[in-house]
Design a protein around this motif. Structure first.
Motif, PDB file in Angstrom:
ATOM      1  N   ARG A 104       0.956  -1.252   0.030  1.00 28.62           N
ATOM      2  CA  ARG A 104      -0.129   0.058  -0.006  1.00 28.62           C
ATOM      3  C   ARG A 104       0.916   1.441  -0.026  1.00 28.62           C
ATOM      4  O   ARG A 104       0.585   2.257   0.609  1.00 28.62           O
ATOM      5  N   GLU A 105       2.164   1.076  -0.698  1.00 25.07           N
ATOM      6  CA  GLU A 105       3.042   2.237  -0.788  1.00 25.07           C
ATOM      7  C   GLU A 105       3.792   2.152  -2.024  1.00 25.07           C
ATOM      8  O   GLU A 105       3.950   0.647  -2.289  1.00 25.07           O
ATOM      9  N   ILE A 106       4.175   2.845  -2.632  1.00 24.81           N
ATOM     10  CA  ILE A 106       5.277   2.620  -3.740  1.00 24.81           C
ATOM     11  C   ILE A 106       6.700   2.538  -3.082  1.00 24.81           C
ATOM     12  O   ILE A 106       7.233   3.334  -2.162  1.00 24.81           O
ATOM     13  N   PRO A 107       7.233   1.301  -3.075  1.00 20.20           N
ATOM     14  CA  PRO A 107       8.662   1.075  -2.121  1.00 20.20           C
ATOM     15  C   PRO A 107       9.713   1.681  -2.638  1.00 20.20           C
ATOM     16  O   PRO A 107       9.855   1.867  -4.166  1.00 20.20           O
ATOM     17  N   THR A 108      10.610   2.159  -1.943  1.00 15.96           N
ATOM     18  CA  THR A 108      12.104   2.398  -2.465  1.00 15.96           C
ATOM     19  C   THR A 108      12.580   1.097  -2.734  1.00 15.96           C
ATOM     20  O   THR A 108      12.166  -0.216  -2.525  1.00 15.96           O
ATOM     21  N   TRP A 109      13.838   1.169  -3.621  1.00 17.34           N
ATOM     22  CA  TRP A 109      14.581  -0.086  -4.018  1.00 17.34           C
ATOM     23  C   TRP A 109      14.722  -0.899  -2.577  1.00 17.34           C
ATOM     24  O   TRP A 109      14.705  -2.279  -2.940  1.00 17.34           O
ATOM     25  N   LEU A 110      15.352  -0.274  -1.691  1.00 18.16           N
ATOM     26  CA  LEU A 110      15.531  -1.171  -0.528  1.00 18.16           C
ATOM     27  C   LEU A 110      14.111  -1.970  -0.014  1.00 18.16           C
ATOM     28  O   LEU A 110      14.333  -3.233   0.447  1.00 18.16           O
ATOM     29  N   GLU A 111      13.120  -1.265  -0.068  1.00 20.65           N
ATOM     30  CA  GLU A 111      12.052  -1.816   0.666  1.00 20.65           C
ATOM     31  C   GLU A 111      11.588  -2.736  -0.361  1.00 20.65           C
ATOM     32  O   GLU A 111      10.836  -3.967   0.075  1.00 20.65           O
ATOM     33  N   PHE A 112      11.700  -2.770  -1.693  1.00 15.84           N
ATOM     34  CA  PHE A 112      11.117  -3.722  -2.793  1.00 15.84           C
ATOM     35  C   PHE A 112      12.214  -4.944  -2.600  1.00 15.84           C
ATOM     36  O   PHE A 112      11.800  -6.069  -2.609  1.00 15.84           O
ATOM     37  N   SER A 113      13.350  -4.750  -2.321  1.00  9.22           N
ATOM     38  CA  SER A 113      14.361  -5.881  -2.419  1.00  9.22           C
ATOM     39  C   SER A 113      13.849  -6.823  -0.922  1.00  9.22           C
ATOM     40  O   SER A 113      13.850  -8.075  -1.157  1.00  9.22           O
ATOM     41  N   ARG A 114      13.579  -5.971   0.156  1.00  9.07           N
ATOM     42  CA  ARG A 114      13.114  -6.738   1.098  1.00  9.07           C
ATOM     43  C   ARG A 114      11.910  -7.645   1.118  1.00  9.07           C
ATOM     44  O   ARG A 114      11.877  -8.679   1.626  1.00  9.07           O
ATOM     45  N   PHE A 115      10.987  -6.895   0.591  1.00 11.41           N
ATOM     46  CA  PHE A 115       9.706  -7.360   0.003  1.00 11.41           C
ATOM     47  C   PHE A 115       9.817  -8.728  -0.718  1.00 11.41           C
ATOM     48  O   PHE A 115       9.249  -9.739  -0.514  1.00 11.41           O
ATOM     49  N   ILE A 116      10.629  -8.675  -1.621  1.00 13.02           N
ATOM     50  CA  ILE A 116      10.874 -10.111  -2.819  1.00 13.02           C
ATOM     51  C   ILE A 116      11.483 -11.202  -1.754  1.00 13.02           C
ATOM     52  O   ILE A 116      11.334 -12.355  -2.308  1.00 13.02           O
ATOM     53  N   ARG A 117      12.264 -10.781  -0.997  1.00 16.36           N
ATOM     54  CA  ARG A 117      13.074 -11.869  -0.103  1.00 16.36           C
ATOM     55  C   ARG A 117      11.961 -12.317   0.695  1.00 16.36           C
ATOM     56  O   ARG A 117      12.028 -13.510   1.391  1.00 16.36           O
ATOM     57  N   ASP A 118      11.342 -11.364   1.756  1.00 20.24           N
ATOM     58  CA  ASP A 118      10.594 -11.891   3.037  1.00 20.24           C
ATOM     59  C   ASP A 118       9.136 -12.344   2.607  1.00 20.24           C
ATOM     60  O   ASP A 118       8.541 -13.132   3.183  1.00 20.24           O
TER      61      ASP A 118
END
Length: 269
Positions: A104-118
């Motif tokens: 529910r937000e546009i992720p930064t690269w760091l947030e996106f990286s964490r999301f696809i890992r976790d």
């Protein structure tokens, strides 16, 4: 909100789009992809403001951790042909849309990286296939080192992420101008429609890029797929010159956005 059924009602109206949809749903490698994409609903994207996207675009300049391309050397990354031409079962745009609607937000690269890992689903969509691809390439006879293979994957994913930010920037700006711009990963990955307004199909790409888009390239254009539709579709291209600044999301100018908005208003009247 935009659903997959909305996309099919609008675009699966010509022989080429019907064939494309049939091949996609019948592809054994897409057994997990099809139900996910068909169930995907776009809603949060329509709440994004240009300022939201600008904030994330600027993060890649301010914070090195949010630099999607890191310290990857382009020449070295693009030397790994198998990865440069790699397309996982889930298109990159599928994972990016899933991330933005889930967070529910546009992720930064760091947030996106964490999301696809976790996130288990995102991991299966993108992180695990990316790791497997890098391992397969680096383990091959005469293959590159693991670092070079992973840098090539990082280059592929980072450019897909930047392309998505660019698209969200355009969509949010055009919607802010009062236009009912629509998007959906089914339209993007399968029918090559970056976004649309009424019956005007829009394509956003960078001049002279290897691929106009991050995931499937532009070997087939929406014009080819839907030129025989009745009533006819209109088509509008937003073409950017090649990026010249490292680590900065390449965005269209204010003038390009104004021109696109004016042309779309005329088309939907």
């Amino acid at each position: 909100m935009t659903t997959a059924e909305d996309v099919l009602d609008l675009f699966k109206v010509t022989s080429p789009t019907e064939v494309a949809f049939s091949k996609w749903t019948g592809d054994a490698t897409k057994v997990d992809v099809v139900p996910h994409v068909m169930a995907h609903r776009v809603s949060f994207v329509y709440d994004l403001t240009p300022e939201d996207v600008e904030r994330v675009c600027n993060a890649t300049k301010r914070d090195r951790r949010n630099h999607a391309l890191g310290d990857v050397k382009r020449k070295e990354a693009e030397s790994v042909t198998d990865i440069v031409d790699w397309h996982p079962a889930f298109a990159f745009i599928h994972a990016l849309h899933y991330a933005i609607e889930s967070l529910r937000e546009i992720p930064t690269w760091l947030e996106f990286s964490r999301f696809i890992r976790d996130d288990p689903k995102a991991n299966a969509m993108l992180w695990n296939p990316a790791c497997q691809m890098a391992r397969t390439v680096s383990d091959a006879p005469d293959g590159p080192s693991w670092r070079v293979a992973w840098d090539s994957v990082r280059w592929r994913l980072g450019n897909a992420y930047y392309s998505f930010l660019r698209e969200m920037y355009v969509v949010s700006n055009l919607r802010a101008s009062g236009l009912d711009i629509r998007v959906h990963p089914l339209a993007d990955a399968l029918f090559k429609v970056d976004f649309w307004c009424g019956r005007t199909i829009c394509s956003l790409f960078v001049k002279n890029a290897k691929f106009h888009k991050d995931n499937e390239g532009r070997k087939i254009s929406p014009r080819q797929l839907m030129r025989d539709a009745a009533p006819k579709f209109h088509f509008h291209d937003i073409q950017l010159d090649k990026a010249t600044e490292w680590g900065r999301v390449h965005l269209p100018s204010t003038e390009q956005l104004r021109e696109a908005a004016e042309r779309l208003r005329v088309a939907v009247q």
